[in-house]
Structures are given as C-alpha cells and as structure tokens.
Motif scaffolding. Structure first.
Motif, PDB file in Angstrom:
ATOM      1  N   ARG A 134       0.918  -1.093  -0.037  1.00 38.37           N
ATOM      2  CA  ARG A 134      -0.035   0.157  -0.063  1.00 38.37           C
ATOM      3  C   ARG A 134       0.672   1.206  -0.110  1.00 38.37           C
ATOM      4  O   ARG A 134       0.555   2.182  -0.578  1.00 38.37           O
ATOM      5  N   THR A 135       2.131   1.231   0.611  1.00 37.80           N
ATOM      6  CA  THR A 135       2.836   2.320   0.577  1.00 37.80           C
ATOM      7  C   THR A 135       3.626   2.373  -0.785  1.00 37.80           C
ATOM      8  O   THR A 135       3.594   3.935  -1.157  1.00 37.80           O
ATOM      9  N   ILE A 136       3.643   1.582  -1.254  1.00 37.75           N
ATOM     10  CA  ILE A 136       4.522   1.777  -2.734  1.00 37.75           C
ATOM     11  C   ILE A 136       3.220   2.310  -3.670  1.00 37.75           C
ATOM     12  O   ILE A 136       3.625   3.211  -4.416  1.00 37.75           O
ATOM     13  N   TYR A 137       2.278   1.813  -3.651  1.00 35.23           N
ATOM     14  CA  TYR A 137       0.901   2.229  -4.265  1.00 35.23           C
ATOM     15  C   TYR A 137       0.685   3.797  -4.143  1.00 35.23           C
ATOM     16  O   TYR A 137       0.634   4.408  -5.166  1.00 35.23           O
ATOM     17  N   GLU A 138       0.840   4.009  -2.804  1.00 39.55           N
ATOM     18  CA  GLU A 138       0.627   5.564  -2.528  1.00 39.55           C
ATOM     19  C   GLU A 138       1.588   6.417  -3.093  1.00 39.55           C
ATOM     20  O   GLU A 138       1.444   7.606  -3.471  1.00 39.55           O
ATOM     21  N   ALA A 139       3.006   6.083  -2.951  1.00 43.35           N
ATOM     22  CA  ALA A 139       4.087   6.741  -3.470  1.00 43.35           C
ATOM     23  C   ALA A 139       3.913   6.873  -4.783  1.00 43.35           C
ATOM     24  O   ALA A 139       4.247   7.925  -5.627  1.00 43.35           O
ATOM     25  N   MET A 140       3.388   5.922  -5.764  1.00 42.96           N
ATOM     26  CA  MET A 140       3.298   6.016  -7.242  1.00 42.96           C
ATOM     27  C   MET A 140       2.064   7.026  -7.394  1.00 42.96           C
ATOM     28  O   MET A 140       2.389   7.640  -8.148  1.00 42.96           O
ATOM     29  N   ARG A 141       1.000   6.737  -6.702  1.00 42.74           N
ATOM     30  CA  ARG A 141      -0.134   7.516  -6.868  1.00 42.74           C
ATOM     31  C   ARG A 141       0.052   9.040  -6.777  1.00 42.74           C
ATOM     32  O   ARG A 141      -0.216  10.092  -7.573  1.00 42.74           O
ATOM     33  N   ASP A 142       1.230   9.328  -5.884  1.00 47.15           N
ATOM     34  CA  ASP A 142       1.642  10.639  -5.536  1.00 47.15           C
ATOM     35  C   ASP A 142       2.797  11.361  -6.203  1.00 47.15           C
ATOM     36  O   ASP A 142       3.060  12.322  -6.063  1.00 47.15           O
ATOM     37  N   CYS A 143       2.920  10.460  -7.324  1.00 47.80           N
ATOM     38  CA  CYS A 143       4.138  10.654  -8.306  1.00 47.80           C
ATOM     39  C   CYS A 143       5.565  11.039  -7.473  1.00 47.80           C
ATOM     40  O   CYS A 143       6.245  11.574  -7.650  1.00 47.80           O
ATOM     41  N   GLN A 144       5.488  10.353  -6.421  1.00 44.77           N
ATOM     42  CA  GLN A 144       6.950  10.319  -5.497  1.00 44.77           C
ATOM     43  C   GLN A 144       7.950   9.052  -5.917  1.00 44.77           C
ATOM     44  O   GLN A 144       9.037   9.125  -5.713  1.00 44.77           O
ATOM     45  N   LEU A 145       7.188   7.910  -6.523  1.00 42.82           N
ATOM     46  CA  LEU A 145       7.913   7.005  -7.121  1.00 42.82           C
ATOM     47  C   LEU A 145       7.625   6.574  -8.450  1.00 42.82           C
ATOM     48  O   LEU A 145       6.617   6.399  -8.922  1.00 42.82           O
ATOM     49  N   ALA A 146       8.896   6.875  -9.460  1.00 44.67           N
ATOM     50  CA  ALA A 146       8.605   6.403 -10.838  1.00 44.67           C
ATOM     51  C   ALA A 146       8.436   4.948 -10.946  1.00 44.67           C
ATOM     52  O   ALA A 146       8.973   4.130 -10.488  1.00 44.67           O
ATOM     53  N   TYR A 147       7.660   4.672 -12.032  1.00 48.07           N
ATOM     54  CA  TYR A 147       7.417   3.513 -12.462  1.00 48.07           C
ATOM     55  C   TYR A 147       7.130   3.407 -14.030  1.00 48.07           C
ATOM     56  O   TYR A 147       6.553   4.181 -14.569  1.00 48.07           O
ATOM     57  N   LEU A 148       7.054   2.014 -14.324  1.00 54.68           N
ATOM     58  CA  LEU A 148       6.612   1.800 -15.807  1.00 54.68           C
ATOM     59  C   LEU A 148       5.230   0.975 -15.877  1.00 54.68           C
ATOM     60  O   LEU A 148       5.302   0.088 -15.237  1.00 54.68           O
ATOM     61  N   GLU A 149       4.465   1.529 -16.524  1.00 49.46           N
ATOM     62  CA  GLU A 149       3.155   0.755 -16.522  1.00 49.46           C
ATOM     63  C   GLU A 149       2.869   0.130 -18.079  1.00 49.46           C
ATOM     64  O   GLU A 149       2.956   0.845 -19.206  1.00 49.46           O
ATOM     65  N   ILE A 150       3.012  -1.302 -17.726  1.00 52.51           N
ATOM     66  CA  ILE A 150       2.845  -2.013 -19.265  1.00 52.51           C
ATOM     67  C   ILE A 150       1.559  -3.032 -18.994  1.00 52.51           C
ATOM     68  O   ILE A 150       1.325  -3.764 -18.184  1.00 52.51           O
ATOM     69  N   GLY A 151       0.548  -2.222 -19.830  1.00 47.94           N
ATOM     70  CA  GLY A 151      -0.949  -3.294 -19.418  1.00 47.94           C
ATOM     71  C   GLY A 151      -1.270  -2.600 -18.070  1.00 47.94           C
ATOM     72  O   GLY A 151      -1.502  -1.541 -17.441  1.00 47.94           O
ATOM     73  N   ARG A 152      -1.585  -3.753 -17.186  1.00 47.20           N
ATOM     74  CA  ARG A 152      -2.183  -3.451 -15.969  1.00 47.20           C
ATOM     75  C   ARG A 152      -0.901  -3.702 -15.007  1.00 47.20           C
ATOM     76  O   ARG A 152      -0.906  -3.289 -13.685  1.00 47.20           O
ATOM     77  N   ARG A 153       0.263  -4.145 -15.544  1.00 46.75           N
ATOM     78  CA  ARG A 153       1.393  -4.394 -14.593  1.00 46.75           C
ATOM     79  C   ARG A 153       2.186  -3.241 -14.208  1.00 46.75           C
ATOM     80  O   ARG A 153       2.312  -2.191 -15.277  1.00 46.75           O
ATOM     81  N   LYS A 154       2.721  -2.647 -13.039  1.00 47.53           N
ATOM     82  CA  LYS A 154       3.412  -1.676 -12.930  1.00 47.53           C
ATOM     83  C   LYS A 154       4.892  -2.083 -12.454  1.00 47.53           C
ATOM     84  O   LYS A 154       4.782  -2.987 -11.522  1.00 47.53           O
ATOM     85  N   LEU A 155       5.801  -1.445 -13.341  1.00 45.36           N
ATOM     86  CA  LEU A 155       7.043  -2.241 -12.975  1.00 45.36           C
ATOM     87  C   LEU A 155       8.236  -1.005 -12.382  1.00 45.36           C
ATOM     88  O   LEU A 155       7.900   0.196 -12.817  1.00 45.36           O
ATOM     89  N   ILE A 156       8.772  -1.148 -11.237  1.00 43.51           N
ATOM     90  CA  ILE A 156       9.594  -0.284 -10.593  1.00 43.51           C
ATOM     91  C   ILE A 156      11.094  -0.534 -10.781  1.00 43.51           C
ATOM     92  O   ILE A 156      11.412  -1.710 -10.579  1.00 43.51           O
ATOM     93  N   PHE A 157      11.923   0.106 -11.364  1.00 46.73           N
ATOM     94  CA  PHE A 157      13.307   0.014 -11.557  1.00 46.73           C
ATOM     95  C   PHE A 157      13.994   0.207  -9.998  1.00 46.73           C
ATOM     96  O   PHE A 157      13.585   1.296  -9.457  1.00 46.73           O
TER      97      PHE A 157
END
Length: 60
Positions: free
Chosen positions: A21-44
């Motif tokens: 949930r903390t990771i999802y919140e960081a992604m939602r708040d644009c604090q954590l960059a990620y790549l979305e491919i379809g429904r998958r969210k990938l974090i480098f």
C-alpha cells in the motif's frame, strides 16, 4: 547471480520493508517513478533507491 532489473509492487515493498500500500501511495502521489505495461506496474531499482532517500527523515 544477476541483479533484478525491475520489481513488481509486492517485490519492491518486500525489498525495502514496507507494505505494498505504501508503494502504491508513493506511485499515486508521483513520488515513485514506475513503468506501466498493461495492468502491470514495474519499478526499477534506481527509482526505488531514489524514493527511499527522499521518503522521509530518519528517526532518531
């Protein structure tokens, strides 16, 4: 053994010791960059390390 090139949300959370949930919140708040491919969210790993540095101040 080679270093993992990306994490899904659950793997990223486990790697840094937080709840998904903390990771999802960081992604939602644009604090954590990620790549979305379809429904998958990938974090480098680099993005995860950068987020950890800026996540908050260490508790004393």
């Amino acid at each position: 053994m080679s270093e993992q090139i990306s994490y899904n949300v659950e793997q990223a959370a486990a790697a840094v010791g937080v709840k998904p949930r903390t990771i999802y919140e960081a992604m939602r708040d644009c604090q954590l960059a990620y790549l979305e491919i379809g429904r998958r969210k990938l974090i480098f790993p680099e993005a995860l390390k950068e987020w950890l540095v800026t996540y908050g101040q260490p508790k004393r």
